[in-house]
Design an enzyme around this catalytic site. Structure first.
Site, short mmCIF file in Angstrom:
data_model
loop_
_atom_site.label_atom_id
_atom_site.label_comp_id
_atom_site.label_asym_id
_atom_site.label_seq_id
_atom_site.Cartn_x
_atom_site.Cartn_y
_atom_site.Cartn_z
N TYR A 58 47.66 52.03 81.55
CA TYR A 58 46.41 51.57 80.92
C TYR A 58 46.50 50.07 80.65
O TYR A 58 47.55 49.56 80.27
CB TYR A 58 46.17 52.34 79.62
CG TYR A 58 45.75 53.78 79.85
CD1 TYR A 58 44.40 54.12 79.91
CD2 TYR A 58 46.68 54.79 80.03
CE1 TYR A 58 43.99 55.42 80.13
CE2 TYR A 58 46.28 56.10 80.26
CZ TYR A 58 44.94 56.41 80.30
OH TYR A 58 44.53 57.71 80.52
N GLU A 59 45.37 49.38 80.80
CA GLU A 59 45.39 47.92 80.71
C GLU A 59 45.81 47.42 79.33
O GLU A 59 46.21 46.28 79.18
CB GLU A 59 44.01 47.35 81.07
CG GLU A 59 42.90 47.78 80.14
CD GLU A 59 41.51 47.46 80.70
OE1 GLU A 59 41.39 47.16 81.89
OE2 GLU A 59 40.55 47.52 79.92
N SER A 60 45.72 48.29 78.31
CA SER A 60 46.13 47.88 76.97
C SER A 60 47.66 47.75 76.84
O SER A 60 48.13 47.24 75.83
CB SER A 60 45.61 48.89 75.94
OG SER A 60 46.05 50.19 76.26
N GLY A 61 48.40 48.23 77.83
CA GLY A 61 49.86 48.03 77.78
C GLY A 61 50.74 49.24 78.06
O GLY A 61 51.87 49.08 78.50
#
Lengths: 257, 269, 269, 257
Positions: A58-61
C-alpha cells in the site's frame, strides 16, 4: 448484468464477476501495489482464495499486509500492524516502486482510453473549470510507470471508455508504439483491463486495447456499445470462467467484513 | 531548542497569515487538533501543502483559511469526494482556491528535496502525463552520465510544518510507530515546526518498528491527547471510519458545514 | 523468491570473475564470512565497491581478488592504514589496483540512485574539492528552477550486493537493528543479492529501533553465525577491537599476511 | 612542548592542551558532527566536562550518543545503543548534515593550507603515484561544506601547515573571499583551528588563517617556525587558559577508558 435470482450460474452481479475475474489476475507469491478502491477488494479476495502468499503493498508504507477485514483507507492501522515491514512514503515510491521491485500495479480510474491511459483528475475540457473535479493522481502515475505490469479494473460504459482521456493522470501506452520507451517508463504498462463486461488486452504491436474475453452471458455487441470508440476485437473472443461458489462466498464475506 | 507549550500558544507563535503551511500525516497521525486551532485563530491566505488534503484540509478550506492548495490526492478515502474542496475549486466558496497538483511520488520527493537542503531532486515520473502542463514545479532534465531524460521536482520548504506523533520525551525527541508517511521529511523541510503528541514521557522506550526523530528538527512540542482524531494514533486509538463516512453528509451543503464548524471547532475553547 | 542455501553455494552461484561486487556494512555487520568464501573460491578481477574498505577489502585485495576499488574512506578505524590496500596502490602487489574515490555522502547517494532505479541523483558536495578531477562519476548541473549549480553523482548498481544482518525469517525478510549503514540501499541497488545472517527464525519479533527489509530485495539467505567477525552484530557479539589492532601487524608485510591468509581463510573448509 | 614533570602549570603534554582547548570550542547543548580520531576524543571530553548536553553525531548514523568509553571506530555498538536515534547513512548525510541541522563539524587532517582547506587523501604531487596514500575523504567534505561552523584540530608542524594542500579533500575558504558562496557551500566554514601550539581563526575578509592565541609557554615565533607559509598574526595574540586539574583528570580518565 444486474442482481439475479435465477439459476446458480447467474447468481452473481456484474460487480461480483468483475471482482472475481479481477482477483484471478493475481498470481500467488507475486507482489502487488494496491490502489485505492476496487483494487484493494480484488487483491484481498485473491489473498483469501488462490493467492494466500500475495504480497500486498500500500502506498502509505506497508509491505506484506495481511488485513483480517477490508480496509476503508489505504492507511488503516491493521495494514501496518500485519505487515512484514512499514516504510516511509518516500522510500516506498523511490526504492520499492521506482526501483522496479513490484510485480503488479492494480489501478482503477474514472476514464480510460484506447491506449490504456487513465484519468482520475478531471472530467471536462478545461482544467481550470472542470465539469467534475476528481480526487487526482495519488500514487497512480508512478504505479503505472514502474510496476512490471499493470492491471486495471473498472466498470465498462461510454462515459468511462473514451477515445482520448480528458487528462492523462497515468500513462498506459500513450499514443501507441514506442511511447513508453521514449518517455522512460520502465514498467510493462497495462497488460490486462478487467471490466464488468469482459477482459481487454493491449495489442502487442501498438498497445491499443483489444477485447479478448467476455463474461458469461455478455455479448461482444454489449461491449462495443459500452465503448466510445470502435473497439478492436480479438479473432477469438473467449468467455471467462464463471465464479465458483467458493469465490462468491469469499467475496461476500470480505465485503461484509 | 524544543519548548513545550500549549497548542494555542504554539500556533499563535508559528503560523501567520499568508504562510505556507504543511500539516502532514498519511492517513495515520493527521494533526486535526492543530488544524482546528488554526481555524479558531482565523488565519487567512494560507498556502496549504499536503499529499492527501483529507478531511483536515476540507475543513480548513471550508473555514476560509486557504488561498492555495498544493496536493496529490484530494478524496475522502473509501468514501468519495471532498465536498468543501470541490466547492472551493468549482464555485470559489468561501474564497477562491488556487490549486497545484502532483503525484504522491512527486510530492514525497519535493519534501525529500526540501529536507535535504536541495533546490530540487530527480525522479522517474510525470513523463507523458498532463500534470507538468499545470505546474511550474516540474521540469525535465538530462542525466549528465547517460543522457536519459528524467523528471526534476522543485523542493518544498514550508514556513511551518506541523505533524502529530505518538510520543515525545522532555528534550523534544519524537517517537512514531506504524505508518510514518512523510512526517520526518516535513519536519526537516520546514523553517518552523510544531509537533503535537499523545503524551510527553520521560523515556522513549522502544516500540515495535518505531522511528525517533531527533529534537534538532523540532521547535515546539504540544501534548494534545486525541490530537489526531478522527484519524488515528497507533497504540492509542483507532481510525474513526464512521466519522469519515459521516463527513460526506456534514460537508454536503454549506449551511450544514457552517453549523458543524461553529459547534465543533469555533465555539470550543 | 528467497532461497536458503549454504554460503559456499550462494557465492558460487552469484559471484563471477569480473563482477562488480559490493560487500557493505558500516563498521557494524561487515560480511567477513562471505568475503572469505569469495577468497577461497579464488574469484578474480572483481570491481570491489564499499564506502569503507576496512579489513574486509584489505584481505580481498591482498588475496588478489580485486582489479578496481570504488570507495570513500580507506583506513583501519582508530588504528591507522590499510596496508594491503596501500601496497596494491603504491606497489601493485599482488596485482595492480585501479581506484575511484568519493566522499561518504557521494557513495551513499550513488547507492541511493541505484536503489531508486535512477541513472543519477543530486547532492551538495564535491564542489571546490579535488575529487571530481579523478572520477567520471561526478558532474555539476544547474537546477532547472533556481539556476543553482549542484553536484550530480552516477548511480551504482553492483552485479552482486552482499550484506550481513542479525536475522531473517523463512520467507527471507531481513531484520537489522543498531547501525544500518547502507545495507538497505545496496540490496536494492544490486542485480543479485546475498544476505548472511546470525540466525534464521520463524518470526521476526520486534527489537528496539529495528528495520525490516522485505524479501523482495533478497535472492539468497545464508545462516552464518559469527559471519561478521571481527566486526560485530548488535545483540550477538561485540566488535573485536583487538583483532582490528592486531591486523596492523599481520598485514604489515606480505609474507606475514600470506601466512595468515592460508591459515585463517584458504585452509578453512 | 613535551612530557613535563615540572611545576603544576606545566604538568600537561602538548597533545593534552590541544585536546582540552579543543574541547572548550564546544558549547553545551549544541550538535556536533564528530570526525574520526582526535575530534571524537575532544567531543567526548567536552561532554564529560562543561558540555554534558552536547549532541554527538557520528557519520555511521547515531545522533545523541552518550558513550561510556572512548570508541575505537565511529561505528562502535555503544554509539548506537546510547543514541537518541540511529539513522541510515544516506539519511544522515542528506537530511541531517546537508539539510543544515548540525551546528558544528569537528575535523582533523594530514594537511591544512592558509585558507583552511584540508587534505586527507594523498601526500605528493601525483595523484596516480602518491608519496603517501592517506585514507581519503570519508564524511569530511560534506561536514566541511554544510555544518554551521567547522572546528579543525591537528598538530602544528611544517609538514601539516602548507601554503597549498596537495589535494583538496575538504574545502575551507578555497582561494579566498567569495569562494564558498560561489561553490554553494552553505555552512560557515572553519571558524577555529586548534593546534598543539595555539589557535588560528580566519580573517573576516578573505578567510586566511590568522594566529589569535598561543598556549601557555608557546611563543609566536614557535608557531611561525612551524608553519610553511608566512602566517598572519593578530594584532593582539592571546594566551589560552591553562588546563584545569578537572579537565586534565577527565581527559586522562577518558583516554584510559
Amino acid at each position: 448484468m444486474s442482481e439475479s435470482t435465477g439459476t446458480a450460474a447467474e447468481a452473481w452481479t456484474a460487480d461480483e464477476i468483475m471482482s472475481i475475474v479481477g482477483s484471478r489476475a493475481l498470481r500467488d507469491g507475486m507482489s502487488c501495489f494496491v490502489g485505492i478502491g476496487i483494487p484493494s477488494t480484488v487483491a484481498n479476495l485473491a489473498r483469501r482464495t488462490h493467492a494466500p502468499n500475495l504480497v500486498l503493498i500500500y502506498e502509505s508504507g506497508p509491505i506484506g499486509s495481511k488485513p483480517s477485514h477490508l480496509p476503508l483507507s489505504i492507511g488503516d492501522g491493521e495494514l501496518a500492524t500485519t505487515a512484514d515491514a512499514v516504510v516511509a512514503v518516500p522510500e516506498m515510491f523511490n526504492y520499492w516502486l521506482q526501483g522496479g521491485h513490484v510485480d503488479m500495479g492494480y489501478l482503477t480510474a474514472a476514464q480510460i482510453d484506447r491506449f490504456g491511459n487513465l484519468n482520475s483528475t478531471i472530467v471536462g475540457s478545461d482544467y481550470g473549470a472542470p465539469d467534475v473535479r476528481l480526487p487526482g493522481a495519488g500514487g497512480a502515475p508512478e504505479i503505472a510507470a514502474s510496476c512490471r505490469e499493470v492491471t486495471i479494473i473498472m466498470r465498462h460504459n461510454v462515459r468511462a471508455f473514451v477515445p482520448e482521456v480528458d487528462f492523462v493522470t497515468s500513462v498506459g501506452f500513450g499514443d501507441g508504439a514506442g511511447f513508453r520507451k521514449k518517455h522512460g517508463l520502465t514498467g510493462g504498462g497495462p497488460q490486462t483491463v478487467i471490466t464488468d463486461l469482459g477482459i481487454l488486452r493491449p495489442d502487442s504491436g501498438d498497445g491499443e486495447l483489444t477485447l479478448t474475453a467476455v463474461h458469461p452471458g455478455v455479448k461482444t455487441e454489449d461491449v462495443l456499445a459500452s465503448t466510445q470508440w470502435p473497439l478492436r476485437v480479438a479473432r477469438e473472443v473467449g468467455v471467462t470462467e464463471p465464479p465458483t461458489p467458493g469465490e462468491l462466498e469469499a467475496l461476500r464475506a470480505l465485503k461484509s467484513s | 531548542m524544543t519548548t513545550a507549550i500549549s497548542l494555542n500558544q504554539a500556533i499563535a507563535a508559528q503560523v501567520h497569515d499568508g504562510d505556507t503551511v504543511a500539516l502532514e500525516g498519511f492517513t495515520h497521525l493527521i494533526p486535526f487538533a492543530a488544524a482546528h486551532e488554526i481555524i479558531r485563530q482565523r488565519r487567512r491566505d494560507l498556502t496549504l501543502v499536503r499529499m492527501t488534503p483529507d478531511l483536515i484540509y476540507d475543513q480548513m478550506i471550508g473555514a476560509g483559511c486557504a488561498k492555495k492548495l498544493v496536493f496529490s490526492w484530494g478524496g475522502n478515502p473509501g468514501v468519495g469526494s471532498l465536498r468543501r474542496f470541490r466547492d472551493a475549486i468549482e464555485n470559489s466558496w468561501p474564497v477562491p482556491l488556487e490549486i497545484e497538483e502532483h503525484s504522491h511520488a512527486g510530492m514525497a520527493n519535493r519534501y525529500v528535496a526540501g529536507a535535504s537542503g536541495m533546490p530540487f531532486t530527480v525522479m522517474k515520473g510525470y513523463a507523458g502525463t498532463s500534470l507538468p502542463d499545470n505546474t511550474k514545479n516540474v521540469a525535465f532534465i538530462d542525466c549528465p552520465f547517460t543522457g536519459e531524460t528524467v523528471a526534476a521536482v522543485a523542493a518544498i520548504n514550508p514556513d511551518v510544518g506541523i505533524v502529530h506523533a505518538q510520543r515525545a520525551d522532555r528534550e523534544g525527541n519524537i517517537q512514531i510507530w506504524g505508518i510514518a508517511g512523510v512526517q520526518r521529511e516535513v519536519l526537516l523541510a520546514s523553517t518552523r515546526t510544531i509537533v503535537t503528541v499523545e503524551e510527553v514521557v520521560d523515556e522513549l522506550d522502544p516500540r515495535p518498528r518505531d522511528i525517533v526523530i531527533p529534537a534538532m528538527a523540532v521547535d515546539f512540542v504540544c501534548e494534545v491527547p486525541g490530537g489526531a482524531r478522527p484519524s488515528y494514533a497507533l497504540g492509542y486509538y483507532e481510525r474513526d471510519n464512521e466519522a469519515y463516512r459521516a463527513w460526506d453528509g456534514i460537508s454536503r451543503d454549506r449551511s450544514h458545514f457552517t453549523a458543524w464548524l461553529s459547534e465543533k471547532v469555533l465555539d470550543i475553547t
